[in-house]
Design a protein around this motif. Structure first.
Motif, short mmCIF file in Angstrom:
data_model
loop_
_atom_site.label_atom_id
_atom_site.label_comp_id
_atom_site.label_asym_id
_atom_site.label_seq_id
_atom_site.Cartn_x
_atom_site.Cartn_y
_atom_site.Cartn_z
N LEU A 161 0.79 -0.82 -0.05
CA LEU A 161 -0.03 0.27 -0.06
C LEU A 161 1.14 1.25 0.04
CD1 LEU A 161 -2.78 -0.86 2.63
CD2 LEU A 161 -3.20 -1.10 0.34
N ASP A 162 1.69 1.66 0.50
CA ASP A 162 2.88 2.70 0.78
C ASP A 162 2.62 3.66 0.80
OD1 ASP A 162 5.41 3.24 0.35
OD2 ASP A 162 5.45 3.87 -1.86
N ASP A 163 1.31 4.16 2.11
CA ASP A 163 1.28 4.65 2.40
C ASP A 163 0.70 4.68 4.26
OD1 ASP A 163 -1.08 6.60 1.64
OD2 ASP A 163 -2.21 6.36 3.08
N ALA A 164 0.72 5.96 4.46
CA ALA A 164 0.56 5.95 5.78
C ALA A 164 -0.87 5.45 6.32
CB ALA A 164 0.97 7.25 6.62
N ALA A 192 -12.75 2.86 10.40
CA ALA A 192 -13.15 3.88 8.35
C ALA A 192 -13.91 5.02 8.79
CB ALA A 192 -14.27 1.81 8.16
N GLU A 193 -14.31 5.30 9.89
CA GLU A 193 -15.08 6.63 10.07
C GLU A 193 -13.92 7.64 9.96
OE1 GLU A 193 -17.95 8.99 10.65
OE2 GLU A 193 -18.06 6.63 9.62
N SER A 194 -13.01 7.21 10.91
CA SER A 194 -11.62 8.09 10.53
C SER A 194 -11.30 8.38 8.73
CB SER A 194 -10.94 7.76 11.26
OG SER A 194 -9.58 8.52 11.42
N VAL A 195 -10.52 7.57 8.52
CA VAL A 195 -10.30 7.66 7.04
C VAL A 195 -11.47 8.37 6.64
CG1 VAL A 195 -9.22 5.88 5.11
CG2 VAL A 195 -8.93 4.94 7.40
N GLY A 196 -12.81 8.05 6.21
CA GLY A 196 -13.90 8.26 5.66
C GLY A 196 -13.97 9.95 5.89
N GLN A 197 -13.25 10.77 7.78
CA GLN A 197 -13.04 11.57 7.56
C GLN A 197 -12.01 12.26 6.64
OE1 GLN A 197 -13.04 12.14 11.70
NE2 GLN A 197 -15.47 11.95 11.92
N GLU A 198 -11.08 11.59 7.16
CA GLU A 198 -9.37 11.80 6.54
C GLU A 198 -9.58 11.87 4.97
OE1 GLU A 198 -5.11 10.70 5.50
OE2 GLU A 198 -5.77 9.96 6.53
N VAL A 199 -10.81 11.70 3.91
CA VAL A 199 -10.80 11.76 2.54
C VAL A 199 -11.72 12.49 2.29
CG1 VAL A 199 -11.82 10.76 0.69
CG2 VAL A 199 -10.83 8.98 2.64
N ARG A 200 -13.15 13.33 2.96
CA ARG A 200 -13.27 14.17 2.92
C ARG A 200 -12.49 15.29 2.97
NH1 ARG A 200 -17.50 10.67 5.48
NH2 ARG A 200 -16.35 11.80 7.73
N ALA A 201 -11.24 15.41 3.74
CA ALA A 201 -10.73 16.30 4.29
C ALA A 201 -9.90 16.52 2.56
CB ALA A 201 -9.66 16.52 5.74
N ARG A 202 -9.49 15.70 2.59
CA ARG A 202 -8.67 15.41 1.30
C ARG A 202 -9.31 16.80 0.31
NH1 ARG A 202 -4.47 11.85 0.44
NH2 ARG A 202 -3.24 11.66 3.06
N ARG A 203 -10.65 16.06 -0.11
CA ARG A 203 -11.37 16.72 -1.31
C ARG A 203 -11.41 17.64 -1.26
NH1 ARG A 203 -13.28 12.43 -4.38
NH2 ARG A 203 -13.08 10.21 -4.01
N ARG A 274 5.74 7.27 6.58
CA ARG A 274 5.31 5.55 7.34
C ARG A 274 6.01 5.37 8.55
NH1 ARG A 274 6.22 1.11 3.45
NH2 ARG A 274 4.81 0.29 4.66
N PHE A 275 5.04 4.33 9.30
CA PHE A 275 5.64 3.51 10.18
C PHE A 275 5.64 1.87 10.26
CE2 PHE A 275 1.19 4.58 11.16
CZ PHE A 275 0.81 3.44 11.50
N ILE A 276 5.77 1.68 9.45
CA ILE A 276 5.42 -0.28 9.67
C ILE A 276 6.41 -0.26 8.08
CG2 ILE A 276 3.64 -2.36 8.93
CD1 ILE A 276 1.75 -0.79 11.25
N GLY A 277 6.97 -1.67 7.95
CA GLY A 277 7.35 -2.06 6.55
C GLY A 277 8.68 -2.00 6.47
N THR A 278 9.45 -2.72 5.99
CA THR A 278 10.86 -2.11 4.71
C THR A 278 11.03 -0.87 4.54
OG1 THR A 278 10.08 -3.66 3.33
CG2 THR A 278 11.44 -5.07 5.08
N HIS A 279 9.96 -0.50 3.74
CA HIS A 279 10.13 1.08 3.74
C HIS A 279 10.87 1.59 4.26
CE1 HIS A 279 9.86 -0.58 -0.59
NE2 HIS A 279 8.29 -1.03 -0.68
N ALA A 280 10.31 1.59 5.57
CA ALA A 280 10.03 2.37 6.45
C ALA A 280 10.77 2.42 7.09
CB ALA A 280 8.60 2.88 7.64
N ARG A 281 11.75 1.48 8.18
CA ARG A 281 12.44 0.69 8.36
C ARG A 281 13.87 1.95 7.43
NH1 ARG A 281 10.25 -3.83 9.83
NH2 ARG A 281 11.70 -5.27 8.17
#
Length: 285
Positions: A161-164, A192-203, A274-281
């Motif tokens: 996914l490569d996303d925070a 999911a509700e928190s992500v939905g709020q982020e989507v609306r703010a991004r839009r 990001r804070f998880i995964g090899t890319h973040a490390r």
């Protein structure tokens, strides 16, 4: 013997003693350097190559008919470069991916309420996974069906996914896979509700950023049309026919393109760390 020579000799001896002591002192080993990333290669799409070829032909014809040799450079650059500079940035695609993550999390939470396990819920959610993240979820389901450890499979999902926000979703799923509690569905619904709020703010943010891009697109089209009309219908561009005039024209147009590039860079948001995964490390090291 002047006093300068003994003083200089004493200073050299003292310096030598300090260097010997410094060399004998143990120092911690330096941390390993992070691996160097390979330089990015610039690849042009087939559409861009076709536009460059068509612009080169048109510029050569204009140069042959009018004597403006600078058209051989300007026309291909304008035909192929202006659509890229005036196009919408990839932030809209990122908003669609966030919206897809929200829908997928709701789907997993809905399946969990039926009383199935987390692994089976993840596998079942593939049927209703939105298209923007379907490849990533498909790889996750493939790993789970191949009897991968759930923690490792979810960690690789975070890298895919490569996303925070994806890291946040994976963190909750990993916690649920470790604790095996009954409240994971409620946690995912809240997430999911928190992500939905982020989507609306991004839009809303992208809607505000689209206004100056629309103005710049309109001004550029009007400027190109006016210059083309004046070039064909009068002596307005006659001073630019000299070598100095063509060089000055290149400088002015380069400054205008620089403002478009600056506007595009300013309207491009910085991704959250990001804070998880090899890319973040690797980024942290």
């Amino acid at each position: 013997m002047t006093p300068v020579v003994p003083g200089l000799a004493g200073a050299l001896v003292a310096g030598g003693v300090l260097l010997i002591a410094l060399g004998l002192t143990r120092r911690p080993a330096p941390p390993p350097r992070p691996p160097r990333s390979r330089p990015r290669t610039i690849t042009l799409s087939r559409r861009t190559l076709v536009l460059l070829a068509a612009g080169f032909v048109a510029g050569a014809l204009i140069a042959a008919l009018t004597g403006f040799l600078v058209a051989v450079v300007l026309v291909p650059a304008a035909v192929a470069g202006l659509p890229l500079l005036l196009a919408a940035p990839p932030a809209q695609a990122q908003v669609k991916r966030l919206e897809a993550m929200e829908e997928w999390v709701r789907s997993v939470a809905g399946v969990l309420t039926a009383g199935v396990g987390l692994e089976q819920a993840l596998i079942t959610s593939l049927r209703s996974t939105p298209e923007p993240i379907r490849p990533e979820v498909s790889r996750l389901v493939g790993r789970l069906r191949s009897r991968w450890d759930t923690q490792s499979a979810l960690t690789l999902l975070a890298d895919d996914l490569d996303d925070a926000t994806g890291d946040l979703i994976v963190a909750q799923l990993r916690l649920g896979a470790r604790r095996r509690g009954a409240g994971l569905a409620a946690v995912l619904d809240a997430l999911a509700e928190s992500v939905g709020q982020e989507v609306r703010a991004r839009r809303e943010i992208e809607a505000d950023r689209a206004k100056p891009r629309s103005n710049a697109r309109l001004i550029t089209l009007i400027s190109v049309g006016v210059l083309a009309f004046l070039a064909l219908s009068g002596d307005y561009v006659a001073p630019y026919g000299t070598p100095f005039g063509q060089a000055l024209l290149l400088v002015l147009l380069a400054a205008y393109v620089a403002t478009l590039v600056w506007m595009r860079v300013m309207s491009r948001g910085k991704p959250l760390p990001r804070f998880i995964g090899t890319h973040a490390r690797q980024a942290a090291s």
